[in-house]
Design a protein around this motif. Structure first.
Motif, mmCIF file in Angstrom:
data_model
loop_
_atom_site.group_PDB
_atom_site.id
_atom_site.type_symbol
_atom_site.label_atom_id
_atom_site.label_comp_id
_atom_site.label_asym_id
_atom_site.label_seq_id
_atom_site.Cartn_x
_atom_site.Cartn_y
_atom_site.Cartn_z
ATOM 1 N N VAL A 1 -118.827 86.551 45.000
ATOM 2 C CA VAL A 1 -117.535 87.005 44.156
ATOM 3 C C VAL A 1 -116.870 85.760 44.047
ATOM 4 C CG1 VAL A 1 -115.462 88.476 43.731
ATOM 5 C CG2 VAL A 1 -117.479 89.329 44.414
ATOM 6 N N THR A 2 -116.587 85.192 42.984
ATOM 7 C CA THR A 2 -115.537 83.973 42.908
ATOM 8 C C THR A 2 -114.342 84.559 41.955
ATOM 9 O OG1 THR A 2 -117.381 82.502 42.943
ATOM 10 C CG2 THR A 2 -115.579 81.506 42.225
ATOM 11 N N ILE A 3 -112.963 84.130 42.312
ATOM 12 C CA ILE A 3 -111.940 84.199 41.873
ATOM 13 C C ILE A 3 -111.198 82.650 41.653
ATOM 14 C CG2 ILE A 3 -109.610 85.350 41.446
ATOM 15 C CD1 ILE A 3 -110.845 87.757 43.294
ATOM 16 N N LYS A 4 -111.110 82.179 40.543
ATOM 17 C CA LYS A 4 -110.803 80.805 40.372
ATOM 18 C C LYS A 4 -109.021 80.787 40.563
ATOM 19 C CE LYS A 4 -113.279 77.965 40.232
ATOM 20 N NZ LYS A 4 -113.643 76.926 40.970
ATOM 21 N N ASP A 5 -108.450 79.752 40.506
ATOM 22 C CA ASP A 5 -107.201 79.408 40.684
ATOM 23 C C ASP A 5 -106.187 80.071 39.489
ATOM 24 O OD1 ASP A 5 -107.785 77.633 42.679
ATOM 25 O OD2 ASP A 5 -107.408 75.940 41.400
ATOM 26 N N ASN A 6 -104.946 80.388 39.949
ATOM 27 C CA ASN A 6 -103.899 81.009 38.936
ATOM 28 C C ASN A 6 -104.325 82.405 38.259
ATOM 29 O OD1 ASN A 6 -102.260 78.762 39.356
ATOM 30 N ND2 ASN A 6 -103.685 77.658 38.034
ATOM 31 N N VAL A 7 -105.031 83.143 39.294
ATOM 32 C CA VAL A 7 -105.518 84.646 38.604
ATOM 33 C C VAL A 7 -104.239 85.632 38.860
ATOM 34 C CG1 VAL A 7 -107.078 86.409 38.798
ATOM 35 C CG2 VAL A 7 -108.020 84.046 38.473
ATOM 36 N N LEU A 8 -103.970 86.578 38.160
ATOM 37 C CA LEU A 8 -103.117 87.557 38.423
ATOM 38 C C LEU A 8 -103.916 88.899 38.285
ATOM 39 C CD1 LEU A 8 -100.128 86.759 36.143
ATOM 40 C CD2 LEU A 8 -100.255 86.431 38.716
ATOM 41 N N ILE A 9 -103.786 89.710 39.528
ATOM 42 C CA ILE A 9 -104.722 90.976 39.666
ATOM 43 C C ILE A 9 -103.581 92.043 39.820
ATOM 44 C CG2 ILE A 9 -106.514 92.341 40.788
ATOM 45 C CD1 ILE A 9 -107.661 89.422 41.372
ATOM 46 N N PRO B 1 -128.662 97.198 48.066
ATOM 47 C CA PRO B 1 -128.889 97.322 46.641
ATOM 48 C C PRO B 1 -128.892 96.125 45.600
ATOM 49 C CG PRO B 1 -126.531 97.668 47.135
ATOM 50 C CD PRO B 1 -127.524 97.375 48.428
ATOM 51 N N ILE B 2 -129.246 96.427 44.433
ATOM 52 C CA ILE B 2 -129.370 95.206 43.559
ATOM 53 C C ILE B 2 -127.759 94.575 43.264
ATOM 54 C CG2 ILE B 2 -129.675 94.466 41.233
ATOM 55 C CD1 ILE B 2 -131.847 96.530 41.190
ATOM 56 N N SER B 3 -127.790 93.228 43.446
ATOM 57 C CA SER B 3 -126.627 92.396 43.528
ATOM 58 C C SER B 3 -126.733 91.480 42.233
ATOM 59 C CB SER B 3 -126.176 92.155 44.803
ATOM 60 O OG SER B 3 -125.033 91.283 44.979
ATOM 61 N N PHE B 4 -125.465 90.979 41.741
ATOM 62 C CA PHE B 4 -125.469 89.989 40.899
ATOM 63 C C PHE B 4 -123.926 89.355 40.925
ATOM 64 C CE2 PHE B 4 -128.832 92.301 38.650
ATOM 65 C CZ PHE B 4 -129.989 91.041 38.770
ATOM 66 N N PRO B 5 -123.809 87.973 41.177
ATOM 67 C CA PRO B 5 -122.500 87.481 41.317
ATOM 68 C C PRO B 5 -121.294 87.825 40.231
ATOM 69 C CG PRO B 5 -124.165 85.678 41.657
ATOM 70 C CD PRO B 5 -124.934 86.859 40.932
ATOM 71 N N VAL B 6 -120.228 87.825 40.681
ATOM 72 C CA VAL B 6 -119.001 88.059 39.769
ATOM 73 C C VAL B 6 -118.195 86.620 39.461
ATOM 74 C CG1 VAL B 6 -116.821 89.305 39.202
ATOM 75 C CG2 VAL B 6 -119.025 90.411 40.128
ATOM 76 N N TYR B 7 -117.733 86.449 38.465
ATOM 77 C CA TYR B 7 -117.181 85.161 38.481
ATOM 78 C C TYR B 7 -115.683 85.550 37.639
ATOM 79 C CZ TYR B 7 -115.707 80.193 37.265
ATOM 80 O OH TYR B 7 -115.005 78.954 37.176
ATOM 81 N N ILE B 8 -114.716 85.072 38.108
ATOM 82 C CA ILE B 8 -113.501 85.273 37.394
ATOM 83 C C ILE B 8 -112.874 83.918 37.153
ATOM 84 C CG2 ILE B 8 -110.939 86.203 37.364
ATOM 85 C CD1 ILE B 8 -112.296 88.582 38.899
#
Length: 189
Positions: A99-107, A131-138
């Protein structure tokens, strides 16, 4: 700050933050977020925090309840959070791959990111542990509203906004507003 406020801060915030630091078992953590809310780090994988990452918001729901949960489940699992990221209360990441969350993200508050199904969908394999897994990119500068769920394999393009209560199950391009269940592009920014 008066004496009563200091006691309240110590009992209901500081002690809770220390408790979850003590309960955390992830040993491969780099960087140190600014904690205003308890954070539990679990798993055998890697968790990276950039500069100026804020966990928790004092004047927001769930402040005196719950905690933020991040699990990098396996040795190969990786959670990467960029710089200047602000994460509201009651947030969770469950990561089997990346899981990748890049700069300046508001959650917003009460959001969840999962890069896997949690369990196999096949009835005969549901009790298996991988279980089956695939990356998440924000991408950079993304704003994610409250109570959003982001599912495996999703990429959210830079500068985009995800509306409250959305379930993001497919990629969202950059520079758009998306919302709904499943999340769909509403308009360009």
């Amino acid at each position: 700050m008066g004496l009563f406020s200091k006691i309240k801060q110590l009992c209901f915030v500081t002690f809770r933050i220390k408790k979850y630091e003590f309960l955390s078992d992830c040993e491969r953590v780099a960087g140190k977020p600014n904690l205003f809310y308890p954070l539990l780090l679990k798993g055998k994988g890697k968790i990276f925090f950039g500069e100026n990452v804020q966990i928790g918001v004092v004047s927001s729901p769930y402040f005196y309840l719950g905690y933020t949960f991040m699990e990098a489940k396996y040795e190969s699992s990786e959670i990467s959070i960029g710089s200047n990221v602000a994460i509201n209360n009651a947030f969770s990441i469950i990561c089997s791959s990346k899981v990748t969350i890049k700069d300046n993200v508001l959650i917003g508050g009460n959001c969840t990111i999962m890069d896997n199904d949690g369990h196999h969908l096949d009835l005969d394999k549901r009790k298996e542990s991988n279980p089956i897994s695939f990356p998440v990119y924000i991408g950079k500068n993304v704003f994610i509203g409250s109570s959003v769920s982001i599912l495996k394999g999703v990429t959210i393009g830079e500068n985009s906004v995800i509306g409250n209560g959305s379930v993001v199950s497919k990629n969202i391009p950059k520079n758009v507003i998306a919302a709904g269940n499943p999340a769909k592009v509403i308009r360009n920014l």
